[in-house]
Design an enzyme around this catalytic site. Sequence first.
Site, PDB file in Angstrom:
ATOM      1  N   HIS A 127       0.821  -1.219   0.000  1.00 62.11           N
ATOM      2  CA  HIS A 127       0.000   0.000   0.000  1.00 62.11           C
ATOM      3  C   HIS A 127       0.847   1.257   0.000  1.00 62.11           C
ATOM      4  O   HIS A 127       0.426   2.290  -0.510  1.00 62.11           O
ATOM      5  CB  HIS A 127      -1.009  -0.043   1.146  1.00 62.11           C
ATOM      6  CG  HIS A 127      -2.142  -0.950   0.817  1.00 62.11           C
ATOM      7  ND1 HIS A 127      -2.171  -2.267   1.208  1.00 62.11           N
ATOM      8  CD2 HIS A 127      -3.248  -0.752   0.060  1.00 62.11           C
ATOM      9  CE1 HIS A 127      -3.261  -2.831   0.716  1.00 62.11           C
ATOM     10  NE2 HIS A 127      -3.934  -1.945   0.029  1.00 62.11           N
TER      11      HIS A 127
ATOM     12  N   CYS B  38      -9.823  -3.426 -10.239  1.00 65.68           N
ATOM     13  CA  CYS B  38      -9.366  -2.192  -9.587  1.00 65.68           C
ATOM     14  C   CYS B  38      -7.994  -2.386  -8.945  1.00 65.68           C
ATOM     15  O   CYS B  38      -7.486  -1.482  -8.283  1.00 65.68           O
ATOM     16  CB  CYS B  38     -10.380  -1.711  -8.558  1.00 65.68           C
ATOM     17  SG  CYS B  38     -10.652  -2.904  -7.238  1.00 65.68           S
TER      18      CYS B  38
ATOM     19  N   ASN C 156      -4.345  -7.205  -6.658  1.00 64.45           N
ATOM     20  CA  ASN C 156      -3.190  -7.119  -5.735  1.00 64.45           C
ATOM     21  C   ASN C 156      -3.289  -8.221  -4.687  1.00 64.45           C
ATOM     22  O   ASN C 156      -2.326  -8.941  -4.420  1.00 64.45           O
ATOM     23  CB  ASN C 156      -3.161  -5.766  -5.018  1.00 64.45           C
ATOM     24  CG  ASN C 156      -3.234  -4.613  -5.987  1.00 64.45           C
ATOM     25  OD1 ASN C 156      -2.849  -4.752  -7.128  1.00 64.45           O
ATOM     26  ND2 ASN C 156      -3.733  -3.480  -5.527  1.00 64.45           N
ATOM     27  N   ASP C 157      -4.471  -8.324  -4.100  1.00 60.26           N
ATOM     28  CA  ASP C 157      -4.644  -9.361  -3.082  1.00 60.26           C
ATOM     29  C   ASP C 157      -4.868 -10.731  -3.697  1.00 60.26           C
ATOM     30  O   ASP C 157      -4.425 -11.735  -3.151  1.00 60.26           O
ATOM     31  CB  ASP C 157      -5.814  -9.001  -2.148  1.00 60.26           C
ATOM     32  CG  ASP C 157      -5.365  -8.025  -1.077  1.00 60.26           C
ATOM     33  OD1 ASP C 157      -4.270  -8.237  -0.521  1.00 60.26           O
ATOM     34  OD2 ASP C 157      -6.072  -7.047  -0.822  1.00 60.26           O
TER      35      ASP C 157
ATOM     36  N   ARG D 292     -15.606   1.716  -1.274  1.00 62.42           N
ATOM     37  CA  ARG D 292     -15.312   0.430  -0.640  1.00 62.42           C
ATOM     38  C   ARG D 292     -15.360   0.602   0.869  1.00 62.42           C
ATOM     39  O   ARG D 292     -14.812   1.575   1.397  1.00 62.42           O
ATOM     40  CB  ARG D 292     -13.916  -0.048  -1.055  1.00 62.42           C
ATOM     41  CG  ARG D 292     -13.573  -1.371  -0.401  1.00 62.42           C
ATOM     42  CD  ARG D 292     -12.280  -1.914  -0.915  1.00 62.42           C
ATOM     43  NE  ARG D 292     -11.138  -1.164  -0.410  1.00 62.42           N
ATOM     44  CZ  ARG D 292      -9.881  -1.466  -0.728  1.00 62.42           C
ATOM     45  NH1 ARG D 292      -9.626  -2.451  -1.570  1.00 62.42           N
ATOM     46  NH2 ARG D 292      -8.881  -0.763  -0.237  1.00 62.42           N
TER      47      ARG D 292
ATOM     48  N   GLU E 139     -10.880 -11.196  -4.120  1.00 61.16           N
ATOM     49  CA  GLU E 139      -9.492 -10.962  -3.720  1.00 61.16           C
ATOM     50  C   GLU E 139      -8.814 -12.203  -3.169  1.00 61.16           C
ATOM     51  O   GLU E 139      -7.619 -12.185  -2.878  1.00 61.16           O
ATOM     52  CB  GLU E 139      -9.436  -9.871  -2.641  1.00 61.16           C
ATOM     53  CG  GLU E 139     -10.016  -8.563  -3.094  1.00 61.16           C
ATOM     54  CD  GLU E 139      -9.655  -7.431  -2.169  1.00 61.16           C
ATOM     55  OE1 GLU E 139      -8.657  -6.764  -2.426  1.00 61.16           O
ATOM     56  OE2 GLU E 139     -10.380  -7.230  -1.178  1.00 61.16           O
TER      57      GLU E 139
ATOM     58  N   ARG F  33     -10.819   4.052  -1.676  1.00 55.43           N
ATOM     59  CA  ARG F  33     -10.299   3.277  -0.537  1.00 55.43           C
ATOM     60  C   ARG F  33     -10.620   4.052   0.744  1.00 55.43           C
ATOM     61  O   ARG F  33      -9.796   4.826   1.241  1.00 55.43           O
ATOM     62  CB  ARG F  33      -8.781   3.090  -0.662  1.00 55.43           C
ATOM     63  CG  ARG F  33      -8.345   2.138  -1.773  1.00 55.43           C
ATOM     64  CD  ARG F  33      -6.834   1.943  -1.726  1.00 55.43           C
ATOM     65  NE  ARG F  33      -6.394   0.776  -2.463  1.00 55.43           N
ATOM     66  CZ  ARG F  33      -5.927   0.790  -3.712  1.00 55.43           C
ATOM     67  NH1 ARG F  33      -5.849   1.927  -4.370  1.00 55.43           N
ATOM     68  NH2 ARG F  33      -5.528  -0.324  -4.297  1.00 55.43           N
TER      69      ARG F  33
ATOM     70  N   ARG G  70       2.550  -9.377  -0.382  1.00 52.30           N
ATOM     71  CA  ARG G  70       2.760  -8.314  -1.376  1.00 52.30           C
ATOM     72  C   ARG G  70       3.664  -7.195  -0.866  1.00 52.30           C
ATOM     73  O   ARG G  70       4.132  -6.362  -1.639  1.00 52.30           O
ATOM     74  CB  ARG G  70       1.405  -7.755  -1.823  1.00 52.30           C
ATOM     75  CG  ARG G  70       0.617  -7.105  -0.724  1.00 52.30           C
ATOM     76  CD  ARG G  70      -0.830  -6.890  -1.134  1.00 52.30           C
ATOM     77  NE  ARG G  70      -1.099  -5.544  -1.565  1.00 52.30           N
ATOM     78  CZ  ARG G  70      -2.313  -5.021  -1.680  1.00 52.30           C
ATOM     79  NH1 ARG G  70      -3.379  -5.763  -1.417  1.00 52.30           N
ATOM     80  NH2 ARG G  70      -2.493  -3.798  -2.080  1.00 52.30           N
TER      81      ARG G  70
HETATM   82  C1  PEP Z   1      -6.527  -5.180  -4.522  1.00 54.89           C
HETATM   83  O1  PEP Z   1      -6.272  -5.968  -3.615  1.00 54.89           O
HETATM   84  O2  PEP Z   1      -6.246  -5.392  -5.724  1.00 54.89           O
HETATM   85  C2  PEP Z   1      -7.173  -3.892  -4.212  1.00 54.89           C
HETATM   86  C3  PEP Z   1      -7.565  -3.076  -5.150  1.00 54.89           C
HETATM   87  O3  PEP Z   1      -7.297  -3.576  -2.880  1.00 54.89           O
HETATM   88  P1  PEP Z   1      -6.068  -3.013  -2.016  1.00 54.89           P
HETATM   89  O4  PEP Z   1      -4.909  -2.787  -2.942  1.00 54.89           O
HETATM   90  O5  PEP Z   1      -6.518  -1.757  -1.375  1.00 54.89           O
HETATM   91  O6  PEP Z   1      -5.841  -4.136  -1.052  1.00 54.89           O
HETATM   92 MG    MG Z   2      -7.177  -5.615  -1.692  1.00 53.77          MG
END
Ligand code: PEP
Ligand code: MG
Length: 594
Positions: free
Chosen positions: A201, A519, A471-472, A345, A448, A308, A482
Amino acid sequence: MSVQVFGLPVSRGVAIGRAVLVASSWVDVAHYFIEADQVGPEIRRLKAARDQVCREFEALKLDVQGDTPAELVALLDVHLMLLHDEVLASATRQWIEERHYNAEWAVAAQLETLSRQFDEMEDEYLRERKADLEQVAERLIRTLAAHSGHGDASALGPVVSCEGDVPVVLVANDISPADMMQFKGGVFRGFVTDVGGRTSHTAIVARSLDIPAVVGARDASRIIRQDDWIIIDGDAGLVIVDPSPMILEEYRFRQRQGQLERDRLARLRHRPAVSLDGQRVQLLANIELPSDAAAAVEAGAEGVGLFRSEFLFMNRGGRLPDEQEQYEAYRDVVIALRGLPVTIRTIDIGADKPLDRMSLSELRHEHSLNPAMGLRAIRWSLADPGMFMVQLRAILRAAQHGSVRLLVPMISHPGEIRAALDMIERARESLRRDGIAFGDVAVGAMIEVPAAALMLPIFLKHFDFISIGTNDLIQYTLAIDRADESVAHLYDPWHPAVLGLVASTIQATRAAGKEVCICGEMAGDAEFTEMLLAVGLRSFSMHPSQLPAIKQRILRTEIAALEPQAALALVGDDPRAIWAAGRVRALAAIAQVA
Ligand code: PEP
Ligand code: MG
């Protein structure tokens, strides 16, 4: 001598500037440049703070009782000696006179410089005096901050900046996402951190600031010294310390070229994203704060695909925003988007996003060994129904001002689907009971975790739309943290399992007649645009700064020509290689027809 440090490229472009080394514990010190005519008053402010701290130490000494250990008295003497040290004082003043740093920053900069010297001392006794120095500097900074108008000593707030003569870049071991937020609109032209992964993040927030950044550069904060000239190459993940004039000139040229390219792409802003074969694609923005909404509209986003909301809850010293404050924040975004959809979200706190500043290692230590698998996102919300209810009511109230979509993060169990939907219904009922106006919302879920992707039909039964958080999804599918740079090389969006889950989620959602968007960072990475189009994605959400480059890709893509190759890549051992080979053939065929 010039040195190169390698890390992970997380935010594109080139930054050139003097290094400002910030220890994790000092990240929230106010950093801003003062005007030339403020140098004198700023030095007087520093002196006044030093005199006040001296008086406090003297008073403490007078207060000492007979049974106070002699070491404590000796310690106070050491602290007073440091405060009276003329060499130290003049070195600190120099940062103000020559660089126009504010006084707090000058103290922190001098502390960082001296800390190095202490670390290198052979004599253990002298080495240990570093702690004294830190205590004195901390007290001085708190005293300065208390009288600065930039916030109180416990919350040394975000920073007002004015442009200094010398560009500066920030170098730190680690910066939490909450700290990174404090640098929005600040003085730093680039960032380097020792730790972090491409989709941590902290990296995501760095990208949203749209300034070059390299994370996971391991020893950077040890190799780079305070005030070194450095180049941050955010495209290559390279940091060059003390570059030669020739290298500097080369990078200055690249900086100018980058700006020209950005200006050129910005002209696509108001052009709809339509592929060569006439397919319309929706491009949405990811935002972290209400103040980002204007940049999203300005960049030509057709809505917000991911707000977010957790960033509203950070840097507040534990005091969470109440319903009215949240409502106003969501409402402001909805109004700024003038009828375009806004996907809010619900809070996704936990993992590498603590509420307040805390390094990743502190987080792991204090909360759980593996926070990514712990109480985060919807798990957190369901564990604190009071907090969740406040947020749901605020979102529903904001929905009366425009088009709002409510998105639930990280559901992995059917029981969580029922519980979340039940809470949303109860929020509606409670607003009705209280006679408070609210609007309709579409309710969506993020995919996710692999469990969610594998039970997609259940999600499709209950939710209006789907948003894939790659991402998750990558982190949990491949069991790769990550935020951990030591396994960053294994974090692979081209992995057959990842691509398979992404493609099947897109295709099954579309087949059910529902909307699906990505996203995660994959949506804003031009390397994947054609592949995602070819497997059926028609809605992408990303940071506003990434929109023009992705739009350019879409405008140049003939989707139908790429579909057969995408199908082949999805069933092969090495999707990246299959995709690359086929893409070259498809482009050659298009060129022949043309
Ligand atoms: C993701 O996990 O791809 C996502 C958009 O949420 P975050 O990056 O805030 O965990
Ligand atoms: Mg996520």
